[in-house]
Design an enzyme around this catalytic site. Sequence first.
Site, short mmCIF file in Angstrom:
data_model
loop_
_atom_site.label_atom_id
_atom_site.label_comp_id
_atom_site.label_asym_id
_atom_site.label_seq_id
_atom_site.Cartn_x
_atom_site.Cartn_y
_atom_site.Cartn_z
N HIS A 1 1.18 -1.14 -0.03
CA HIS A 1 0.37 -0.08 -0.14
C HIS A 1 0.71 1.41 0.19
O HIS A 1 0.19 2.76 0.21
CB HIS A 1 -0.77 -0.12 1.20
CG HIS A 1 -2.50 -0.48 1.26
ND1 HIS A 1 -3.69 -0.64 0.57
CD2 HIS A 1 -2.83 -2.24 1.49
CE1 HIS A 1 -4.26 -1.69 0.11
NE2 HIS A 1 -4.25 -2.68 1.08
N LYS B 1 1.01 14.68 1.02
CA LYS B 1 -0.54 14.98 0.26
C LYS B 1 -0.84 16.41 -0.39
O LYS B 1 -2.00 16.90 -0.37
CB LYS B 1 -1.33 14.86 1.38
CG LYS B 1 -1.85 12.83 0.96
CD LYS B 1 -2.90 12.50 2.20
CE LYS B 1 -2.96 10.92 2.56
NZ LYS B 1 -4.39 9.84 1.25
N THR C 1 -8.51 6.72 -3.08
CA THR C 1 -10.01 6.04 -3.65
C THR C 1 -10.21 7.65 -2.72
O THR C 1 -12.18 7.22 -3.43
CB THR C 1 -9.93 5.04 -2.59
OG1 THR C 1 -9.32 5.73 -0.97
CG2 THR C 1 -9.42 3.53 -2.14
N LYS D 1 -8.56 14.36 3.42
CA LYS D 1 -7.78 12.79 3.76
C LYS D 1 -7.12 13.01 5.28
O LYS D 1 -7.01 14.14 5.87
CB LYS D 1 -7.12 12.49 2.56
CG LYS D 1 -6.35 13.97 2.08
CD LYS D 1 -6.06 14.34 0.45
CE LYS D 1 -6.61 14.23 -0.59
NZ LYS D 1 -6.35 13.06 -1.28
N ARG D 2 -6.41 12.07 5.39
CA ARG D 2 -5.55 12.19 6.39
C ARG D 2 -4.37 13.46 5.97
O ARG D 2 -4.04 13.77 4.63
CB ARG D 2 -4.49 11.53 6.96
CG ARG D 2 -5.06 10.07 7.24
CD ARG D 2 -6.01 10.50 8.47
NE ARG D 2 -4.82 9.93 9.82
CZ ARG D 2 -4.57 9.28 10.43
NH1 ARG D 2 -5.31 8.14 10.59
NH2 ARG D 2 -3.50 9.84 11.44
N LYS E 1 -14.26 8.51 -4.70
CA LYS E 1 -15.51 9.27 -4.55
C LYS E 1 -16.32 10.71 -4.48
O LYS E 1 -17.28 10.65 -5.40
CB LYS E 1 -15.72 9.07 -2.52
CG LYS E 1 -14.92 7.81 -2.12
CD LYS E 1 -14.09 8.42 -0.63
CE LYS E 1 -14.03 6.84 -0.11
NZ LYS E 1 -13.27 6.91 1.35
C1 PLP Z 1 -11.78 7.26 0.92
C2 PLP Z 1 -11.59 7.91 2.71
C3 PLP Z 1 -9.87 7.75 2.65
C4 PLP Z 1 -8.70 8.09 1.70
O1 PLP Z 1 -8.59 9.34 1.15
P1 PLP Z 1 -7.65 9.75 0.09
O2 PLP Z 1 -7.91 10.87 -0.53
O3 PLP Z 1 -7.39 8.66 -0.76
O4 PLP Z 1 -6.84 9.67 1.13
C5 PLP Z 1 -9.42 8.12 4.47
N1 PLP Z 1 -10.53 8.51 5.19
C6 PLP Z 1 -11.68 8.19 5.15
C7 PLP Z 1 -13.33 8.43 5.79
C8 PLP Z 1 -12.26 7.92 4.03
O5 PLP Z 1 -13.43 7.84 3.66
#
Ligand code: PLP
Length: 843
Positions: A393, A590, A692, A584-585, A696
């Site tokens: 990952h 990032k 991911t 995101k985190r 979304k």
């Molecule tokens: C989808 C999701 C992530 C992953 O987000 P990235 O932008 O791909 O880092 C992290 N936390 C939550 C709560 C999510 O729903």
Amino acid sequence: MTDESELSPNTSEKPVSSAPKAASKKAPAKRQAKPKVVEPCEPCDALPASFERHLRYGLSRGEGVSCELFQALAYSVKEQMLDNWRQIRVDDSHFQRKQVAYLSLEFLMGRALGNALLSLDLQQDSRDALSNYAVSLEELEEAEHDAGLGNGGLGRLAACFLDSCASMDLSVTGYGIRYEYGMFAQKIVDGYQVERPDRWLREGNPWEVRVPTHNVTVPFFGHTESYVDKQGRRHIIWVETQDVLAVAYDMPVPGYRNGRVNTLRLWKAEATDDFDLAEFNQGDYTEAVARKNLAEQITMVLYPNDASENGKELRLRQQYFLSSASLQDLLKRWVSRHGHDFTQFAAKNVMQLNDTHPSIAVPELMRLLIDEYGLEWDSAWAITSQTMAYTNHTLLPEALERWPVRMMAQMLPRILEIIYEINARYLDLVAHHWPGDASKLASMSIIQDGPHPHVRMAYLAIVASFSVNGVAGLHTQLLKSGLFKDFYELWPHKFNNRTNGVTPRRWLAHCNPALAKLLTAHLGKEWVTDLSQLTALNALTQDTAFIQKWRDVKQANKALLAKMIAKECGVEFDPSMLFDVQVKRIHEYKRQLLNILHVVHLYHQIQQGHTENMVPRCVLIGGKAAPGYFMAKLIIKLASNVAHMVNSDPLVTPYLRFAFLPNYNVSAMEKICPGTDLSEQISTAGKEASGTGNMKFMMNGALTIGTMDGANIEMLEEVGSENFFLFGLNAEQVSEVRNHYHPRSIIDDSPALSEVMKLLKSGHFNLLEPGIFDPIIAAIECSDDQWMTAADFDSYRVVQEAVARAYKDPQVWTQMSIRNTAASGRFSSDVTIAGYRDEIWKL
Ligand SMILES: *Cc1c(COP(=O)(O)O)cnc(C)c1O
């Protein structure tokens, strides 16, 4: 799963019917191991009746508060699943289907009610059940606590996969840990992140079923001894261990309207009853009981680190606990049907390792097969290496797990011996492949030598697995050419790509009912399980009535999001403005910082009066920082302070508003992605494995501004570059520029960035806290800034201007939005899981 009677409705929380319980007591579990015909039971009550019963008998006060109503509804929804849940286990075992165990330290499930109602088609029944109460179904869903058993993308992927597997009728069991404390809740105090414990089980978890008949014990510490049996065979025994009880808690995973209910089995650590007998015998009773806590600590808390590990002993204990309990569970089930005949085991079982976190399962499976079931090394290795599959990952070297040999020698002495043996045999192969190359032996060894030797868990996973996969095209390519280059040379056939995906049930049908309704009205309802059907939307991009409807849906979703932001952040987002979102985190790679620098740039432009042609925008950033990650926390503080300055200047707010959303989690994302116009996916190229969140947003009709990183590349490929805002260096350029990176001259050459840096350095955003942002300023200007924020700033700024121009024409923007949703079908986790099913699991 050997004993299907566990899940009979009679052992549920149903208050009536105690007689069958007594009956099941008479029949010991052992005798029931053979598959049996399940007696058809009385049809259970329809949802409204079951709901009333749970409300009346199951709960203390019956005052109709949403927490109690939620619990009653959840219990009755679970009740609706119990028959199928039990039947699936019987059938899977009866028809001897190949089983997949998805091993993961994290499952970021979020809330279960809305998703279950959607999958089971119980939404209308629930509304009927609630008709006598002054609470809407939506309010009730809000009463559920998120199951936050994960950090971010990796844990959420596991949750999306479970949904896809169940919806695709695959026999896949999730194995994880039932942490008492999930991901911490984030508060923002004076602009700083403050962590609050997340005791998600406080009010109980109506979805889980405790299954004590599946208890297993997991050994720790002690030492090994060997003896020779009568046949002259040498055996190793691991003795004087401190055993911990693993208790199974099962959560139902309903498939989408297909009657299937899979299982997420979460292990809780408890003390065994015969703990510290010695101490007991010495009369130190209280001391011995107090030490029970030590065992129970193992599953107390989720480690809140995303993409970095810190070598904590308790974390290794969690990993071994999960791996051992899960494998013992699988083997017990196998032995109950096949005895000690393991010849078909590899044909019927696959273990998918979600990153290296559960990779200690490799030596553990060897141990169980050899020490517990008497197999020879070679047979055990054949089974292990044909059943283990590893998903990588991350490309960040600091996130690659390594455990000190000393720690493992103490905690898991038998496991370490097995790792050494695996390594010795594997290094023979390396020596054979690269004759006379001692440096290869050192660099590829599972044991990293030195004064403080470590076990390299990724290498262990690769050596033992028949499949090694990355999670996006670029990521897999970089694994093969970089991090795991030598392994790719040795075993090219092991490597494969499975680009991540997200489940369209939660991330479209459930979270965006307005858009779902529009899609179904125009395309029929099949898209929910076949997202490729969204391509039919492309035929509607010239239909002005449809465009207007699409726009209306987005505007309504923006209004809902604005409401949440007003409540959570106290900032008014105006739905007529462009909603620009990065959630995101928080991590340097990032590059939330790049986004903040852009906000500062816009702020400065507005203050200078350069507002001609400016498109008003609302910028939202949200995400948690690892509690020990100083820079990430400082970035949150910077965002908060900049937001304060932006939002308190009435000359600025007509053009720009900026909020930091506290406590970003799955439930928050369910409201955020439907209401977003522009999705920020701006990581330093070559650092984001897949992402991911990007998918979304795309599914929900957001446009992406992004770098050539992770799955962004494939998203761009699907939607076409004219519908994607691409900027910045690509991965190749990043590694090329890195060698001669001079951010100071980049800043000097960029008037815009110079102004931004000047404003930052002036202390304009931290007048009362002088100097606090110096580390951020220094990082941007540092020539070994790994994340190369300055390098991409101008490119980012220019493409943001193109975004603004596109947004000015609602017709054009909406057409691009439709095309994004239309092209998102490939990022359904159903597609990803079809790949795992056909190419790895071979179900
Ligand atoms: C989808 C999701 C992530 C992953 O987000 P990235 O932008 O791909 O880092 C992290 N936390 C939550 C709560 C999510 O729903």
